[in-house]
Design a protein around this motif. Structure first.
Motif, short mmCIF file in Angstrom:
data_model
loop_
_atom_site.label_atom_id
_atom_site.label_comp_id
_atom_site.label_asym_id
_atom_site.label_seq_id
_atom_site.Cartn_x
_atom_site.Cartn_y
_atom_site.Cartn_z
N VAL A 61 0.83 -1.21 0.00
CA VAL A 61 0.00 0.00 0.00
C VAL A 61 0.86 1.26 0.00
CG1 VAL A 61 -1.61 1.34 1.39
CG2 VAL A 61 -2.01 -1.09 1.05
N ASN A 62 1.91 1.28 0.81
CA ASN A 62 2.78 2.46 0.86
C ASN A 62 3.58 2.62 -0.43
OD1 ASN A 62 2.46 3.95 3.35
ND2 ASN A 62 3.15 2.11 4.41
N ALA A 63 3.97 1.52 -1.05
CA ALA A 63 4.67 1.60 -2.34
C ALA A 63 3.74 2.18 -3.41
CB ALA A 63 5.18 0.23 -2.75
N ALA A 64 2.49 1.71 -3.42
CA ALA A 64 1.53 2.24 -4.38
C ALA A 64 1.22 3.71 -4.11
CB ALA A 64 0.25 1.41 -4.33
N SER A 65 1.16 4.09 -2.84
CA SER A 65 0.88 5.47 -2.46
C SER A 65 1.98 6.42 -2.95
CB SER A 65 0.73 5.58 -0.95
OG SER A 65 -0.36 4.82 -0.48
N ALA A 66 3.23 5.97 -2.86
CA ALA A 66 4.36 6.81 -3.27
C ALA A 66 4.26 7.21 -4.74
CB ALA A 66 5.68 6.08 -2.99
N GLY A 67 3.70 6.33 -5.55
CA GLY A 67 3.56 6.62 -6.98
C GLY A 67 2.52 7.67 -7.30
N LEU A 68 1.73 8.06 -6.31
CA LEU A 68 0.67 9.05 -6.51
C LEU A 68 1.05 10.44 -6.04
CD1 LEU A 68 -2.24 6.79 -5.25
CD2 LEU A 68 -1.94 7.54 -7.61
N LEU A 69 2.18 10.56 -5.32
CA LEU A 69 2.58 11.84 -4.77
C LEU A 69 2.99 12.82 -5.87
CD1 LEU A 69 4.69 10.64 -1.71
CD2 LEU A 69 2.35 11.51 -1.70
N GLY A 70 2.81 14.11 -5.58
CA GLY A 70 3.16 15.15 -6.54
C GLY A 70 1.93 15.76 -7.19
N GLU A 71 2.18 16.65 -8.13
CA GLU A 71 1.09 17.32 -8.84
C GLU A 71 0.69 16.51 -10.06
OE1 GLU A 71 0.51 21.81 -9.32
OE2 GLU A 71 1.31 21.20 -11.28
N HIS A 72 -0.59 16.12 -10.10
CA HIS A 72 -1.12 15.32 -11.20
C HIS A 72 -2.55 15.74 -11.48
CE1 HIS A 72 2.28 12.55 -10.62
NE2 HIS A 72 1.96 12.49 -9.33
N ASP A 73 -3.07 15.27 -12.59
CA ASP A 73 -4.50 15.36 -12.85
C ASP A 73 -5.13 14.11 -12.25
OD1 ASP A 73 -7.09 15.47 -13.78
OD2 ASP A 73 -6.54 16.10 -15.81
N PHE A 74 -5.91 14.30 -11.18
CA PHE A 74 -6.52 13.17 -10.48
C PHE A 74 -7.95 12.91 -10.98
CE2 PHE A 74 -3.08 14.25 -7.60
CZ PHE A 74 -2.64 13.00 -7.16
N ALA A 75 -8.20 13.17 -12.26
CA ALA A 75 -9.54 12.98 -12.82
C ALA A 75 -10.06 11.57 -12.58
CB ALA A 75 -9.53 13.29 -14.32
N ALA A 76 -9.19 10.56 -12.62
CA ALA A 76 -9.63 9.17 -12.43
C ALA A 76 -10.18 8.93 -11.04
CB ALA A 76 -8.46 8.23 -12.70
N PHE A 77 -9.81 9.79 -10.08
CA PHE A 77 -10.20 9.60 -8.68
C PHE A 77 -11.24 10.64 -8.22
CE2 PHE A 77 -5.90 7.94 -9.20
CZ PHE A 77 -5.99 6.69 -8.62
N CYS A 78 -11.78 11.42 -9.13
CA CYS A 78 -12.68 12.51 -8.76
C CYS A 78 -14.02 12.40 -9.46
CB CYS A 78 -12.06 13.86 -9.12
SG CYS A 78 -10.53 14.24 -8.26
N ARG A 79 -15.05 12.86 -8.76
CA ARG A 79 -16.33 13.07 -9.41
C ARG A 79 -16.32 14.48 -9.96
NH1 ARG A 79 -20.29 10.30 -4.82
NH2 ARG A 79 -19.64 8.15 -5.23
#
Length: 294
Positions: free
Chosen positions: A169-187
């Motif tokens: 889980v922490n390894a996967a979380s590290a790949g999400l850090l930083g500035e991104h377009d989080f459209a896949a995770f947003c309504r």
């Protein structure tokens, strides 16, 4: 402003309500910051909705009753139905001569037990609870024990009767850090950006065995935290690869294969602001980024 023993002060009813009195004359207003906590279980979220019990609705009704004039609140982050807060922040323009300690005491008598205003403080006029914020901090609680969440924490802790590989889980979380377009995770909301800077996403297990996710960002779009948690819980139980959550950052629309974690495990625990002399500049920057452009 009226003080506790002033003859024009409204009488307090036995149930904690206030008896009606005549409307006080208008006075100069000043910006005030409110520190707010609530158990979101029985609220339909923060934002006012016709016919529904909401945090904003309950608070504005109480403040308007105490101050005997309409009050409008601007909040740091509009939480969804069932989401809690220990560190919510709002602002309102209230009477300049407000006795803030008296106001907190009166609200304590009037408000229901699942919402509290812990402090009211005068702040510079440039303070904006929403746009001046530098970052928001959330916490998500997951009980992985086979018996589920402790009864005394069942309203803010999700029972997750599955193995949870924290290293994955922490390894996967590290790949999400930083500035991104989080459209896949947003309504998505029409005209609103889904670009965010995720500054912290870490998981740990406490002495009580409960797994806690700490999540911080400059801001969050609708359902973003719960979607991130849902995706990472799938990684933790072995249903998805460690690389999968980060791979979704290439999408421009919400990912239907991302589960949204239950609301009641999520709590807004804090909001950070810059020094007073930087409030206006921060608000201008945030408005330019967050609001739809003409």
């Amino acid at each position: 402003m009226t003080h506790p023993h002033h003859p024009s002060e409204p009488a307090v009813r036995p149930d904690g309500g206030l008896a009606a009195v005549g409307t006080a004359p208008d006075v100069d207003r000043a910006r005030h910051r409110l520190e707010i906590s609530y158990d979101g279980t029985d609220f339909s979220g923060w934002a006012m909705q016709p016919g529904l019990r909401t945090v904003c609705g309950v608070l504005t009704d109480a403040l308007s009753t105490v101050l005997r004039r309409p009050v409008a609140l601007t909040v740091a982050g509009r939480t969804d139905a069932g989401v809690h807060a220990t560190g919510q922040v709002a602002h309102a323009d209230l009477p300049a001569d407000l006795d803030t300690a008296w106001t907190v005491r009166r609200l304590a008598r009037l408000l229901p037990p699942d919402v509290r205003v812990r402090a009211v403080t005068a702040v510079p006029a440039a303070f904006d609870a929403r746009f001046s914020a530098l970052r928001r901090h959330y916490r998500y609680r997951v009980a992985t024990a086979v018996h589920g969440a402790d009864p005394l924490r069942a309203r803010d802790t999700v029972s997750w009767p599955h193995p949870l590989d924290l290293d994955a889980v922490n390894a996967a979380s590290a790949g999400l850090l930083g500035e991104h377009d989080f459209a896949a995770f947003c309504r998505r909301r029409e005209g609103a950006t889904t670009v965010r800077e995720l500054q912290r996403l870490s998981w740990s297990r406490g002495e009580d065995g409960v797994v806690v996710a700490e999540v911080s960002a400059d801001a969050f779009c609708h359902s973003m935290v719960r979607s991130l948690v849902g995706a990472l819980l799938d990684v933790g139980r072995g249903r998805r690869a460690v690389e999968w959550p980060a791979s979704l950052l290439t999408r421009t629309e919400r990912a239907n294969d991302v589960a949204v974690a239950p609301a009641h495990g999520l709590t807004l625990v804090g909001v950070d602001y810059p020094p007073d002399d930087e409030l206006a500049a921060r608000a201008d920057i945030t408005r330019n980024v967050r609001l739809p452009q003409a």
